[in-house]
Design an enzyme around this catalytic site. Structure first.
Site, PDB file in Angstrom:
ATOM      1  N   ASP A  67       0.824  -1.216   0.000  1.00 28.59           N
ATOM      2  CA  ASP A  67       0.000   0.000   0.000  1.00 28.59           C
ATOM      3  C   ASP A  67       0.852   1.257   0.000  1.00 28.59           C
ATOM      4  OD1 ASP A  67       0.880  -0.517   2.589  1.00 28.59           O
ATOM      5  OD2 ASP A  67      -1.094  -1.065   3.322  1.00 28.59           O
ATOM      6  N   ASN A 136      -7.486  -2.473  14.257  1.00 26.81           N
ATOM      7  CA  ASN A 136      -8.900  -2.664  13.915  1.00 26.81           C
ATOM      8  C   ASN A 136      -9.115  -3.866  12.993  1.00 26.81           C
ATOM      9  OD1 ASN A 136      -7.909  -1.805  11.474  1.00 26.81           O
ATOM     10  ND2 ASN A 136      -9.262  -0.020  11.254  1.00 26.81           N
ATOM     11  N   HIS A 138      -7.492  -4.463  10.086  1.00 24.03           N
ATOM     12  CA  HIS A 138      -7.223  -4.281   8.653  1.00 24.03           C
ATOM     13  C   HIS A 138      -5.962  -5.030   8.247  1.00 24.03           C
ATOM     14  CE1 HIS A 138      -4.797  -0.294   9.431  1.00 24.03           C
ATOM     15  NE2 HIS A 138      -3.957  -1.280   9.272  1.00 24.03           N
ATOM     16  N   GLU A 143      -9.747  -1.721   5.148  1.00 28.22           N
ATOM     17  CA  GLU A 143     -10.314  -1.336   6.438  1.00 28.22           C
ATOM     18  C   GLU A 143     -11.639  -2.065   6.684  1.00 28.22           C
ATOM     19  OE1 GLU A 143      -8.611   0.339   8.441  1.00 28.22           O
ATOM     20  OE2 GLU A 143      -7.820   2.224   7.664  1.00 28.22           O
TER      21      GLU A 143
HETATM   22  C1  F6R Z   1       1.062  -1.166   6.057  1.00 30.30           C
HETATM   23  C2  F6R Z   1       0.051  -2.220   6.234  1.00 30.30           C
HETATM   24  C3  F6R Z   1      -0.791  -2.174   7.460  1.00 30.30           C
HETATM   25  C4  F6R Z   1       0.024  -2.462   8.727  1.00 30.30           C
HETATM   26  C5  F6R Z   1      -0.850  -2.365   9.965  1.00 30.30           C
HETATM   27  C6  F6R Z   1      -0.094  -2.623  11.242  1.00 30.30           C
HETATM   28  O1  F6R Z   1       1.801  -1.382   4.884  1.00 30.30           O
HETATM   29  O2  F6R Z   1      -0.087  -3.056   5.399  1.00 30.30           O
HETATM   30  O3  F6R Z   1      -1.816  -3.132   7.355  1.00 30.30           O
HETATM   31  O4  F6R Z   1       0.579  -3.738   8.644  1.00 30.30           O
HETATM   32  O5  F6R Z   1      -1.438  -1.092  10.012  1.00 30.30           O
HETATM   33  O6  F6R Z   1       0.779  -1.565  11.492  1.00 30.30           O
HETATM   34  P1  F6R Z   1       1.773  -1.638  12.738  1.00 30.30           P
HETATM   35  O7  F6R Z   1       2.764  -2.698  12.408  1.00 30.30           O
HETATM   36  O8  F6R Z   1       2.414  -0.261  12.763  1.00 30.30           O
HETATM   37  O9  F6R Z   1       0.962  -1.931  13.942  1.00 30.30           O
END
Ligand code: F6R
Length: 242
Positions: A67, A136, A138, A143
């Site tokens: 992403d 959450n 995702h 999301e």
């Molecule tokens: C970002 C992504 C997101 C993160 C998720 C967890 O490229 O794919 O799904 O993996 O937001 O983020 P952290 O590791 O910061 O808790």
């Protein structure tokens, strides 16, 4: 799902780095998909160390990141591209021509998403896709919603996600782009193998529901139950409700 629980986040990260290094040895032309976020930072540090020690050769590998923020140039300090340069790309021997990224600054973001799907196809699909999980539920930036999108698409970020990413934008959630581009659930589930890493108590509830809960677009990670090859790398805290 194949669940591995480690005493600490660092041990989980080291095991995942070794897992990726093994995959690079077994399949030098591997196509990887990569996440950003806090969770993979120690894994990427581990991969840089393994590369320096001569046991992680990325020279023939291809990468696609999951992403990117919309409206953000690759060179912006808050972009996921900048994050990847800092944490992984500058420390390993990836061929820059085989690093693929969504261009969040593209004039036509829908066309950019189509271009990315076509590039993944042209690379022969993703062999090994690494994931984090949002507090959450995702994955990528898919999301929680009434409906999930299959292909790479534009997404409006949840308030909790903009808060979680504020550190990339000077600590101010208001400066985090409201929109992003993300691989879709179908893009993710088509990968040959999926590895999700989660650490910390904040992820425990989502991890429990990802493994034991019903499939629901309110918890996008629950759809991982449909895939035949999913590994979870967890620390004790993230596994505490299992
Ligand atoms: C970002 C992504 C997101 C993160 C998720 C967890 O490229 O794919 O799904 O993996 O937001 O983020 P952290 O590791 O910061 O808790």
């Amino acid at each position: 799902m194949n669940v591995s629980i480690f005493d600490t986040a660092d041990e989980a990260a080291a095991a995942l780095a070794s897992r990726v290094a093994r995959a690079l040895t077994e399949r030098p032309h591997i196509v990887l998909a990569l996440p950003t976020g806090r969770t993979p930072v120690p894994t990427y540090a581990g991969l840089r160390r393994l590369h320096a020690a001569g046991t992680a050769d990325f020279s023939r590998a291809t990468t696609f990141n999951l992403d990117e923020f919309a409206g953000v140039e690759a060179s912006h300090p808050g972009s996921f591209r900048t994050f990847m340069e800092r944490h992984l790309f500058t420390g390993v021997n990836l061929n820059s021509g085989r690093i693929h990224f969504l261009n969040g600054a593209a004039a036509d973001l829908d066309a950019e998403c189509d271009r990315y799907e076509a590039e993944i196809e042209a690379a022969g699909g993703i062999d090994l896709l690494l994931l984090g999980i949002g507090g959450n539920g995702h994955i990528g930036f898919n999301e929680p919603a009434d409906e999930l999108v299959a292909r790479t698409h534009r997404v409006r970020l949840a308030d909790s996600t903009t808060r979680d990413n504020a550190a990339l934008f000077g600590g101010d959630p208001a400066r985090v782009p409201r929109e992003a581009l993300s691989m879709g659930m179908g893009t993710i589930l088509k990968a040959g193998a999926l590895v999700l890493m989660a650490t910390g108590e904040r992820k425990a509830k989502c991890i429990e529901r990802t493994i034991n809960g019903p499939l629901t677009p309110r918890l996008p990670a629950s759809f991982l139950q449909l895939h035949r090859s999913v590994e979870l790398y967890l620390d004790q805290a993230a596994a505490s409700l299992l």
